[in-house]
Write a protein that holds these residues in place. Structure first.
Motif, PDB file in Angstrom:
ATOM      1  N   ILE A 192      -7.060 -18.228   4.765  1.00  0.00           N
ATOM      2  CA  ILE A 192      -7.342 -18.486   3.460  1.00  0.00           C
ATOM      3  C   ILE A 192      -6.985 -17.236   2.633  1.00  0.00           C
ATOM      4  O   ILE A 192      -7.432 -16.264   3.012  1.00  0.00           O
ATOM      5  N   ASP A 193      -6.486 -17.288   1.460  1.00  0.00           N
ATOM      6  CA  ASP A 193      -6.162 -16.266   0.897  1.00  0.00           C
ATOM      7  C   ASP A 193      -6.452 -16.554  -0.751  1.00  0.00           C
ATOM      8  O   ASP A 193      -5.629 -17.109  -1.500  1.00  0.00           O
ATOM      9  N   PHE A 194      -7.729 -16.033  -1.032  1.00  0.00           N
ATOM     10  CA  PHE A 194      -8.215 -16.503  -2.283  1.00  0.00           C
ATOM     11  C   PHE A 194      -7.502 -15.672  -3.508  1.00  0.00           C
ATOM     12  O   PHE A 194      -7.561 -15.982  -4.648  1.00  0.00           O
ATOM     13  N   SER A 195      -6.793 -14.663  -3.189  1.00  0.00           N
ATOM     14  CA  SER A 195      -6.042 -14.158  -4.168  1.00  0.00           C
ATOM     15  C   SER A 195      -4.865 -14.964  -4.853  1.00  0.00           C
ATOM     16  O   SER A 195      -4.463 -14.562  -5.941  1.00  0.00           O
ATOM     17  N   SER A 196      -4.463 -15.820  -4.059  1.00  0.00           N
ATOM     18  CA  SER A 196      -3.572 -16.855  -4.482  1.00  0.00           C
ATOM     19  C   SER A 196      -4.032 -17.817  -5.549  1.00  0.00           C
ATOM     20  O   SER A 196      -3.125 -18.242  -6.462  1.00  0.00           O
ATOM     21  N   ILE A 197      -5.301 -17.718  -5.849  1.00  0.00           N
ATOM     22  CA  ILE A 197      -5.787 -18.594  -6.714  1.00  0.00           C
ATOM     23  C   ILE A 197      -5.535 -18.264  -8.124  1.00  0.00           C
ATOM     24  O   ILE A 197      -5.542 -19.127  -9.212  1.00  0.00           O
TER      25      ILE A 197
ATOM     26  N   ILE B 198     -24.164 -22.296   7.255  1.00  0.00           N
ATOM     27  CA  ILE B 198     -23.691 -21.935   8.804  1.00  0.00           C
ATOM     28  C   ILE B 198     -22.193 -21.889   8.836  1.00  0.00           C
ATOM     29  O   ILE B 198     -21.659 -21.225   9.735  1.00  0.00           O
ATOM     30  N   PHE B 199     -22.066 -23.193   8.663  1.00  0.00           N
ATOM     31  CA  PHE B 199     -20.549 -23.652   8.871  1.00  0.00           C
ATOM     32  C   PHE B 199     -19.617 -23.541   7.697  1.00  0.00           C
ATOM     33  O   PHE B 199     -18.429 -23.653   8.032  1.00  0.00           O
ATOM     34  N   VAL B 200     -19.848 -23.087   6.575  1.00  0.00           N
ATOM     35  CA  VAL B 200     -18.991 -22.882   5.560  1.00  0.00           C
ATOM     36  C   VAL B 200     -18.841 -21.512   4.974  1.00  0.00           C
ATOM     37  O   VAL B 200     -17.942 -20.786   5.183  1.00  0.00           O
ATOM     38  N   VAL B 201     -19.934 -21.199   4.547  1.00  0.00           N
ATOM     39  CA  VAL B 201     -20.204 -19.885   3.851  1.00  0.00           C
ATOM     40  C   VAL B 201     -20.145 -18.701   5.040  1.00  0.00           C
ATOM     41  O   VAL B 201     -19.288 -17.809   4.555  1.00  0.00           O
ATOM     42  N   VAL B 202     -20.716 -18.701   5.957  1.00  0.00           N
ATOM     43  CA  VAL B 202     -20.652 -17.664   6.980  1.00  0.00           C
ATOM     44  C   VAL B 202     -19.194 -17.233   7.445  1.00  0.00           C
ATOM     45  O   VAL B 202     -18.668 -16.326   7.265  1.00  0.00           O
ATOM     46  N   PRO B 203     -18.600 -18.437   7.806  1.00  0.00           N
ATOM     47  CA  PRO B 203     -17.113 -18.055   8.522  1.00  0.00           C
ATOM     48  C   PRO B 203     -16.225 -17.908   7.450  1.00  0.00           C
ATOM     49  O   PRO B 203     -15.192 -17.316   7.603  1.00  0.00           O
ATOM     50  N   LEU B 204     -16.456 -18.373   6.030  1.00  0.00           N
ATOM     51  CA  LEU B 204     -15.566 -17.866   4.934  1.00  0.00           C
ATOM     52  C   LEU B 204     -15.586 -16.422   4.737  1.00  0.00           C
ATOM     53  O   LEU B 204     -14.615 -15.835   4.656  1.00  0.00           O
ATOM     54  N   VAL B 205     -16.766 -16.175   4.749  1.00  0.00           N
ATOM     55  CA  VAL B 205     -17.204 -14.497   4.009  1.00  0.00           C
ATOM     56  C   VAL B 205     -16.332 -13.909   5.457  1.00  0.00           C
ATOM     57  O   VAL B 205     -15.622 -12.975   5.143  1.00  0.00           O
TER      58      VAL B 205
ATOM     59  N   ILE C 201     -12.750 -13.854   5.308  1.00  0.00           N
ATOM     60  CA  ILE C 201     -12.256 -13.056   4.019  1.00  0.00           C
ATOM     61  C   ILE C 201     -12.206 -11.748   4.528  1.00  0.00           C
ATOM     62  O   ILE C 201     -11.147 -10.943   4.138  1.00  0.00           O
ATOM     63  N   ILE C 202     -13.396 -11.043   5.013  1.00  0.00           N
ATOM     64  CA  ILE C 202     -13.541  -9.673   5.469  1.00  0.00           C
ATOM     65  C   ILE C 202     -12.539  -9.321   6.386  1.00  0.00           C
ATOM     66  O   ILE C 202     -11.680  -8.372   6.475  1.00  0.00           O
ATOM     67  N   THR C 203     -12.364 -10.333   7.508  1.00  0.00           N
ATOM     68  CA  THR C 203     -11.223  -9.919   8.546  1.00  0.00           C
ATOM     69  C   THR C 203      -9.852  -9.900   7.872  1.00  0.00           C
ATOM     70  O   THR C 203      -9.140  -8.928   8.192  1.00  0.00           O
ATOM     71  N   ASN C 204      -9.440 -10.686   7.127  1.00  0.00           N
ATOM     72  CA  ASN C 204      -8.191 -10.860   6.458  1.00  0.00           C
ATOM     73  C   ASN C 204      -7.889  -9.603   5.726  1.00  0.00           C
ATOM     74  O   ASN C 204      -6.853  -8.888   5.884  1.00  0.00           O
ATOM     75  N   LYS C 205      -8.855  -9.258   5.002  1.00  0.00           N
ATOM     76  CA  LYS C 205      -8.689  -8.061   4.078  1.00  0.00           C
ATOM     77  C   LYS C 205      -8.397  -6.830   5.069  1.00  0.00           C
ATOM     78  O   LYS C 205      -7.499  -5.972   4.922  1.00  0.00           O
ATOM     79  N   LEU C 206      -9.429  -6.578   6.264  1.00  0.00           N
ATOM     80  CA  LEU C 206      -9.244  -5.286   6.838  1.00  0.00           C
ATOM     81  C   LEU C 206      -8.107  -5.258   7.811  1.00  0.00           C
ATOM     82  O   LEU C 206      -7.433  -4.164   7.786  1.00  0.00           O
ATOM     83  N   MET C 207      -7.748  -6.410   8.355  1.00  0.00           N
ATOM     84  CA  MET C 207      -6.647  -6.576   9.340  1.00  0.00           C
ATOM     85  C   MET C 207      -5.074  -6.337   8.444  1.00  0.00           C
ATOM     86  O   MET C 207      -4.405  -5.758   8.989  1.00  0.00           O
TER      87      MET C 207
END
Length: 343
Positions: free
Chosen positions: A67-72, A192-199, A202-208
């Motif tokens: 997911i790339d929320f910058s596309s929004i 647990i199943f949406v917010v945590v993996p979503l955050v 996003i962090i992994t996406n940006k860092l990588m």
């Protein structure tokens, strides 16, 4: 020059076969090692089963990496497709799913199941209906020549809506069907199943991407997580059916009975979304993914929440698992239909 034929990946193409195998393996494990497996059902934290939570998190986290929320920021350029997606997924789909489930489980199947069981079967269907698809939509969009960038925007918007709409809609529909709603567990499940993996995604996406670049991220990093998601899904199903085995062997027709309303709902929502998109004069590349998002489900979330709310051996959990079983062949048939109707 002929265009190369697009094909679904090996694991995705035969997902229903893997699910069927998991059903057999799970039932066998439950039959021969029921007491040993039962220990796993007692490993809970805040009413959330820990082994299942780990597996479901491993299912969902790889999806959130895409997911790339910058596309929004481009939503306003072509709003009709986004509006259609939101109306179908949040104002129509959960309610039609609840209606079909009520008709079949409470009325038509009244001679086969008790009112208490009917309530939980309906609850499982509601959880499926209130969770619009995330990861597999990219596959369906690709196979029907959908606009990949617009599909990404649609999925990203839906994931944000899930954060605020899933709990109220599920609570409302479960309340209407007289099913007790433990809101603390429901909210904890979404966190647990949406917010945590979503955050985390996003962090992994940006860092990588910052460290290695977008091309490396998409071609090298993301593909490594694809098997993780599928393996975690299959292990979750084995665990589920290890607890559901006695129910299924005692009433083997129950899977067919569950599959009927889920199948009707899937085709119904696809047709509503498809013909609405044509009426709105959406191009095929946007109309097709819009219909696919509406028809398919975020079954990983539905499975996890059903287990958290009702337990591993509940009718609600069984409905969400049957949703996994029937979704791929149905969606492949809709892919063929969308390509046949391409305009």
């Amino acid at each position: 020059m002929t265009e190369s034929k697009k094909e679904i990946g090996f694991f995705e193409k035969y997902l229903s076969l893997w699910v069927a195998l998991c059903i057999s393996v799970g039932i066998a494990i439950g039959h021969f090692a029921g007491d040993s497996v039962g220990i796993l059902s007692e490993l809970e934290l805040f009413k959330v089963n820990i082994p299942v939570a780990i597996l479901v998190w491993l299912m969902i986290y790889p999806m959130m990496l895409q997911i790339d929320f910058s596309s929004i920021k481009d939503v306003g350029k072509r709003p009709k497709g986004i509006i259609l997606t939101l109306v179908i997924n949040w104002l129509i789909k959960p309610f039609t799913m609840a209606f079909f489930a009520w008709v079949f489980f409470s009325k038509l199947y009244g001679a086969f199941i008790s009112p208490e069981q009917a309530g939980e079967y309906i609850a499982g269907a509601i959880l499926l209906g209130a969770a619009p698809c995330t990861a597999m939509v990219f596959v369906w969009s690709y196979l029907t020549d959908g606009d990949p960038n617009y599909t990404l925007v649609q999925v990203s918007v839906n994931d944000l809506i899930i954060l605020v709409a899933f709990v109220p809609i599920v609570g409302l529909l479960l309340g209407i069907t007289n099913v007790h709603v433990p809101y603390d567990t429901l909210v904890a499940s979404v966190v647990i199943f949406v917010v945590v993996p979503l955050v985390a995604g996003i962090i992994t996406n940006k860092l990588m991407i910052k460290k290695h670049g977008e091309e490396w991220y998409k071609t090298q990093f993301l593909p490594k997580f694809k098997p993780v998601s599928i393996v975690a899904l299959l292990l979750t199903l084995v665990l589920l059916f290890a607890f559901q085995g006695d129910i299924i062997t005692a009433n083997p027709l129950i899977i067919l009975l569950i599959a009927i309303p889920l199948t009707i709902q899937t085709y119904f929502i696809f047709f509503v979304a498809w013909f609405s998109g044509r009426k709105l004069k959406l191009p095929h590349a946007i109309c097709s993914p819009s219909a696919m998002i509406g028809a398919s489900n975020f079954f990983e979330l539905a499975v996890a929440v059903a287990i958290a709310l009702f337990g591993l051996d509940s009718p609600a959990a069984l409905v969400t698992v049957v949703g996994v079983l029937v979704e791929v062949p149905i969606m492949l048939s809709l892919v063929k239909l969308a390509n046949k109707w391409k305009y």
